[in-house]
Design an enzyme around this catalytic site. Structure first.
Site, PDB file in Angstrom:
ATOM      1  CB  THR A   1       6.681  -8.820  90.227  1.00  0.00           C
ATOM      2  OG1 THR A   1       7.357  -9.788  90.995  1.00  0.00           O
ATOM      3  CG2 THR A   1       5.367  -8.464  90.894  1.00  0.00           C
TER       4      THR A   1
ATOM      5  CB  VAL B   1       5.863 -15.014 101.678  1.00  0.00           C
ATOM      6  CG1 VAL B   1       4.822 -14.052 101.121  1.00  0.00           C
ATOM      7  CG2 VAL B   1       5.280 -16.419 101.789  1.00  0.00           C
TER       8      VAL B   1
ATOM      9  CG  ASP C   1       7.482  -6.847  97.639  1.00  0.00           C
ATOM     10  OD1 ASP C   1       7.982  -7.846  97.077  1.00  0.00           O
ATOM     11  OD2 ASP C   1       7.221  -5.796  97.038  1.00  0.00           O
TER      12      ASP C   1
ATOM     13  CB  THR D   1       8.119  -4.930  90.623  1.00  0.00           C
ATOM     14  OG1 THR D   1       9.077  -5.918  90.190  1.00  0.00           O
ATOM     15  CG2 THR D   1       8.389  -3.633  89.879  1.00  0.00           C
TER      16      THR D   1
ATOM     17  N   GLY E   1      11.937  -8.022  97.317  1.00  0.00           N
ATOM     18  CA  GLY E   1      10.837  -7.966  98.277  1.00  0.00           C
ATOM     19  C   GLY E   1      11.205  -7.754  99.726  1.00  0.00           C
TER      20      GLY E   1
HETATM   21  N1  ASP Z   1       8.876  -8.304  94.684  1.00  0.00           N
HETATM   22  C1  ASP Z   1       8.888  -9.677  94.295  1.00  0.00           C
HETATM   23  C2  ASP Z   1       9.326 -10.526  95.456  1.00  0.00           C
HETATM   24  O1  ASP Z   1      10.251 -10.158  96.155  1.00  0.00           O
HETATM   25  C3  ASP Z   1       9.768  -9.961  93.135  1.00  0.00           C
HETATM   26  C4  ASP Z   1       9.572  -9.053  91.956  1.00  0.00           C
HETATM   27  O2  ASP Z   1       9.121  -7.944  92.064  1.00  0.00           O
HETATM   28  O3  ASP Z   1       9.864  -9.525  90.852  1.00  0.00           O
HETATM   29  O4  ASP Z   1       8.784 -11.575  95.627  1.00  0.00           O
END
Ligand code: ASP
Length: 361
Positions: free
Chosen positions: A228, A257, A259, A278, A281
């Site tokens: 992310t 969906v 975080d 990141t 989530g």
């Molecule tokens: N936090 C993001 C999610 O869970 C994924 C990520 O940080 O790569 O959608």
């Protein structure tokens, strides 16, 4: 010593002693008053404006990153920092700096946002993003995008051109069209590397179907890099902003969906503190990580790095949630905290020198 300096000196050294001697305050209260007085009398320190970015946390190890790939990632992170910094240098807003930096990372196939986003269980790219203005607490978020080239721009439009905070799916895409944002065919987001990641995750899931859906396809496929992107910035006017953009998790169930677009979980900013996260989530949502970091700063008076560490290195570790955060406070202090082997990250302050890092250096 000038008379005003002498007066300050006398107040700082003598007042607490007087308070204690007079019995009108406990030692602790006197110490607190001394600190408050000293900070009131100290010349106001000018906040150090700047920008901090991340390109995702996870199992990023030296041995699994080729030198060419590492150079590419470092160059792209530097480019994003420079774009944000250029805006701040000419007195632009932290919101503009955050949007510009994230846009560059969304356009790069190296990160899990915009082009190069991970695939859902049913083989699509589903994008989420959010942005928040620390000064006003205005925020915009979108989830489940399939055609918006730069979801961070749509999040900004939701914040500035609609009475809402969050829009999802077809309605959000109709709004993007209405606002004249660039829409692209779904194939635009596809990269072969991400497709292969999904195939490995599906095979892994078939082999051990008992895995909980939230982590299916991550650990043990060697693909548990999150990727992310996010940015936080403090501008010359002293305003903070935060933004995050993502494709979510490989093999996520369609409609899931994370975080990143949830205000207070993966993205948050107020007048004192800005955070972009990141990682896995589901954990960041449960522990409202981004907001909790800012709350600890405000309610417990913790320094930024300590507030970030208490969530990332204690609360999340205890719960089994992997990932990291970047954060800035209104003084320009920077915190980057992660409990995974690596996190793509970088910062650039007033001096304009880029600091980019990947591993736990
Ligand atoms: N936090 C993001 C999610 O869970 C994924 C990520 O940080 O790569 O959608």
């Amino acid at each position: 010593m000038s008379s005003s300096v002498l007066l300050r000196h006398t107040l700082i050294t003598v007042l607490p002693a007087l308070l204690v001697l007079n019995g009108c305050a406990s030692g602790q209260t006197a110490a607190r008053e001394e600190a408050a007085l000293a900070s009131e009398l100290a010349p106001a320190r000018k906040p150090q404006w700047g920008i901090v970015i991340h390109g995702g946390a996870g199992t990023i190890r030296r041995e699994s990153l080729t030198p060419e790939r590492e150079a590419e990632v470092r160059a792209k992170l530097t480019e994003a920092l420079q774009a944000g910094h250029a805006i701040l240098t000419r007195g632009g807003s932290s919101l503009d700096a955050v949007s510009a930096a994230i846009r560059i990372l969304e356009d790069s196939p190296l990160f899990n946002a915009g082009k190069g986003a991970v695939f859902t269980h049913d083989g699509r790219n589903e994008l989420d993003a959010a942005i928040m203005d620390g000064k006003t607490l205005n925020a915009g978020a979108v989830a489940g995008m399939h055609h918006v080239k730069n979801p961070i721009e749509l999040a900004r439009k939701v914040m500035e051109k609609s009475p809402h905070v969050m829009m999802v799916g077809e309605g959000a895409e109709a709004f993007a069209k209405q606002e004249g944002l660039e829409l692209v065919p779904a194939e635009y987001f596809r990269t072969e590397e991400r497709w292969q990641q999904l195939q490995r995750a599906l095979e892994k899931e078939k082999a051990s179907p008992a895995q909980p859906p939230s982590s299916a396809g991550l650990a043990a496929t060697g693909d548990d890099k999150f990727g992310t992107v996010g940015a936080v910035a403090l501008d010359q006017a002293g305003n903070l902003a935060a933004g995050t953009s993502t494709g979510g998790l490989t093999n996520k169930r369609y409609g899931r969906v994370g975080d990143s677009p949830i205000i207070g979980a993966g993205t948050y900013a107020n007048p004192r503190c800005a955070v972009s996260a990141t990682g896995h989530g589901e954990y960041f949502i449960r522990f409202t990580v981004a907001h909790d970091i800012c709350a600890r700063l405000e309610y417990l008076d913790l320094p930024l790095q300590e507030a970030a560490n208490s969530l990332v290195m204690e609360v999340l570790v205890k719960a089994g949630g992997e990932g990291g955060v970047i954060a800035m406070d209104a003084h320009g202090n920077v915190a980057m905290s992660f409990n995974s082997p690596g996190m793509y990250r970088g910062s650039m302050g007033q001096d304009g020198a880029p600091h980019v890092a990947i591993f736990r250096e």
